[in-house]
Design a protein around this motif. Structure first.
Motif, mmCIF file in Angstrom:
data_model
loop_
_atom_site.group_PDB
_atom_site.id
_atom_site.type_symbol
_atom_site.label_atom_id
_atom_site.label_comp_id
_atom_site.label_asym_id
_atom_site.label_seq_id
_atom_site.Cartn_x
_atom_site.Cartn_y
_atom_site.Cartn_z
ATOM 1 N N LEU A 148 0.830 -1.199 0.000
ATOM 2 C CA LEU A 148 0.000 0.000 0.000
ATOM 3 C C LEU A 148 0.868 1.253 0.000
ATOM 4 C CD1 LEU A 148 -2.832 1.250 0.148
ATOM 5 C CD2 LEU A 148 -2.690 1.027 2.644
ATOM 6 N N ARG A 149 1.922 1.240 0.825
ATOM 7 C CA ARG A 149 2.838 2.388 0.878
ATOM 8 C C ARG A 149 3.475 2.628 -0.495
ATOM 9 N NH1 ARG A 149 6.777 1.928 5.377
ATOM 10 N NH2 ARG A 149 5.250 3.180 6.463
ATOM 11 N N ALA A 150 3.953 1.561 -1.127
ATOM 12 C CA ALA A 150 4.586 1.697 -2.444
ATOM 13 C C ALA A 150 3.587 2.228 -3.468
ATOM 14 C CB ALA A 150 5.155 0.349 -2.889
ATOM 15 N N ASP A 151 2.348 1.747 -3.398
ATOM 16 C CA ASP A 151 1.307 2.192 -4.324
ATOM 17 C C ASP A 151 1.015 3.684 -4.129
ATOM 18 O OD1 ASP A 151 -0.737 1.811 -6.314
ATOM 19 O OD2 ASP A 151 -2.228 1.790 -4.686
ATOM 20 N N ILE A 152 0.890 4.115 -2.892
ATOM 21 C CA ILE A 152 0.616 5.526 -2.607
ATOM 22 C C ILE A 152 1.781 6.398 -3.059
ATOM 23 C CG2 ILE A 152 0.345 7.212 -0.721
ATOM 24 C CD1 ILE A 152 -1.319 5.015 0.729
ATOM 25 N N GLU A 153 3.015 5.958 -2.752
ATOM 26 C CA GLU A 153 4.180 6.735 -3.160
ATOM 27 C C GLU A 153 4.261 6.844 -4.683
ATOM 28 O OE1 GLU A 153 7.377 4.756 -1.133
ATOM 29 O OE2 GLU A 153 7.041 5.897 0.705
ATOM 30 N N GLN A 154 3.938 5.771 -5.403
ATOM 31 C CA GLN A 154 3.954 5.801 -6.867
ATOM 32 C C GLN A 154 2.901 6.777 -7.390
ATOM 33 O OE1 GLN A 154 6.142 4.287 -9.010
ATOM 34 N NE2 GLN A 154 5.130 5.610 -10.491
ATOM 35 N N LYS A 155 1.710 6.759 -6.807
ATOM 36 C CA LYS A 155 0.655 7.687 -7.231
ATOM 37 C C LYS A 155 1.062 9.132 -6.963
ATOM 38 C CE LYS A 155 -3.146 4.455 -7.009
ATOM 39 N NZ LYS A 155 -4.424 4.073 -6.465
ATOM 40 N N LEU A 156 1.701 9.372 -5.820
ATOM 41 C CA LEU A 156 2.168 10.725 -5.532
ATOM 42 C C LEU A 156 3.227 11.165 -6.540
ATOM 43 C CD1 LEU A 156 2.376 10.640 -1.627
ATOM 44 C CD2 LEU A 156 0.855 12.066 -3.008
ATOM 45 N N ARG A 157 4.183 10.278 -6.844
ATOM 46 C CA ARG A 157 5.228 10.608 -7.839
ATOM 47 C C ARG A 157 4.603 10.906 -9.194
ATOM 48 N NH1 ARG A 157 8.139 6.718 -5.097
ATOM 49 N NH2 ARG A 157 7.481 5.061 -6.494
ATOM 50 N N ASN A 158 3.623 10.095 -9.597
ATOM 51 C CA ASN A 158 2.954 10.312 -10.890
ATOM 52 C C ASN A 158 2.262 11.667 -10.937
ATOM 53 O OD1 ASN A 158 3.797 7.779 -11.690
ATOM 54 N ND2 ASN A 158 1.814 6.794 -11.359
ATOM 55 N N ALA A 159 1.826 12.148 -9.781
ATOM 56 C CA ALA A 159 1.164 13.451 -9.714
ATOM 57 C C ALA A 159 2.156 14.579 -9.448
ATOM 58 C CB ALA A 159 0.105 13.425 -8.611
ATOM 59 N N GLY A 160 3.448 14.230 -9.334
ATOM 60 C CA GLY A 160 4.457 15.248 -9.070
ATOM 61 C C GLY A 160 4.458 15.730 -7.627
ATOM 62 N N LEU A 161 4.012 14.890 -6.719
ATOM 63 C CA LEU A 161 3.917 15.252 -5.310
ATOM 64 C C LEU A 161 4.736 14.304 -4.449
ATOM 65 C CD1 LEU A 161 0.028 15.654 -5.166
ATOM 66 C CD2 LEU A 161 1.686 17.506 -5.285
ATOM 67 N N ASP A 162 4.893 14.684 -3.183
ATOM 68 C CA ASP A 162 5.427 13.755 -2.188
ATOM 69 C C ASP A 162 4.637 13.947 -0.896
ATOM 70 O OD1 ASP A 162 6.497 15.939 -0.796
ATOM 71 O OD2 ASP A 162 8.507 15.625 -1.563
ATOM 72 N N LEU A 163 4.944 13.171 0.124
ATOM 73 C CA LEU A 163 4.166 13.216 1.366
ATOM 74 C C LEU A 163 4.175 14.582 2.027
ATOM 75 C CD1 LEU A 163 4.829 9.790 3.098
ATOM 76 C CD2 LEU A 163 2.681 10.648 2.171
ATOM 77 N N THR A 164 5.271 15.311 1.907
ATOM 78 C CA THR A 164 5.330 16.622 2.553
ATOM 79 C C THR A 164 4.398 17.637 1.888
ATOM 80 O OG1 THR A 164 7.261 17.262 1.256
ATOM 81 C CG2 THR A 164 7.669 16.274 3.422
ATOM 82 N N ASP A 165 3.992 17.382 0.642
ATOM 83 C CA ASP A 165 2.998 18.248 0.014
ATOM 84 C C ASP A 165 1.632 18.071 0.676
ATOM 85 O OD1 ASP A 165 4.712 19.372 -1.951
ATOM 86 O OD2 ASP A 165 4.527 17.520 -3.130
ATOM 87 N N LEU A 166 1.374 16.849 1.140
ATOM 88 C CA LEU A 166 0.099 16.568 1.804
ATOM 89 C C LEU A 166 0.158 16.809 3.307
ATOM 90 C CD1 LEU A 166 -0.807 13.220 0.008
ATOM 91 C CD2 LEU A 166 -1.603 15.517 -0.544
ATOM 92 N N PHE A 167 1.341 16.536 3.887
ATOM 93 C CA PHE A 167 1.528 16.660 5.335
ATOM 94 C C PHE A 167 2.787 17.490 5.611
ATOM 95 C CE2 PHE A 167 -0.452 12.532 4.452
ATOM 96 C CZ PHE A 167 -1.642 12.680 5.148
ATOM 97 N N PRO A 168 2.697 18.806 5.520
ATOM 98 C CA PRO A 168 3.888 19.645 5.672
ATOM 99 C C PRO A 168 4.545 19.528 7.051
ATOM 100 C CG PRO A 168 1.908 20.990 5.391
ATOM 101 C CD PRO A 168 1.509 19.569 5.220
#
Length: 122
Positions: free
Chosen positions: A35-55
């Motif tokens: 699940l973590r890998a899937d979420i990270e891949q989706k964020l990368r595809n959108a040009g984002l990372d976790l800090t964009d969602l959770f500063p």
């Protein structure tokens, strides 16, 4: 009791339960990692990372955040002790440790009966 377990001793049943719980934990961890890998891949595809969602987590690795959280929490003193093995339990948590489960099965006790007995007080 079903026929497939009738020939097993209490310890064999406990061992089976223990192995099944370990397998469930392994599967849960694998699912979590997928699940973590899937979420990270989706964020990368959108040009984002976790800090964009959770500063608020910027610059702190997960391990470091968890360590800081643990450092702020107080350890709970052991309330129960197995005299034979020296294992202890605080009496808290959703599931008692295996040594407590073994005593419950062996004596036919409920968790409340175990806690009411002064035999295992630390």
């Amino acid at each position: 009791m079903s026929d497939e377990f009738a020939s097993l001793s209490d310890l064999e049943v406990l061992s089976l339960i223990h192995r099944a719980n370990e397998e469930l934990a392994r599967r849960k961890e694998a699912h979590r990692e997928n699940l973590r890998a899937d979420i990270e891949q989706k964020l990368r595809n959108a040009g984002l990372d976790l800090t964009d969602l959770f500063p608020e987590i910027e610059g702190k690795p997960a391990r470091e955040r968890k360590s800081a959280e643990r450092a702020n929490s107080k350890a709970v003193a052991a309330k129960y002790r197995n005299a034979a093995s020296g294992d202890t339990w605080s009496g808290r948590g959703a599931h008692p440790p295996q040594w407590v489960k073994s005593i419950l099965i062996e004596r036919g006790w409920s968790i409340e009966e175990f806690k009411a007995s002064d035999e295992f007080l630390a």
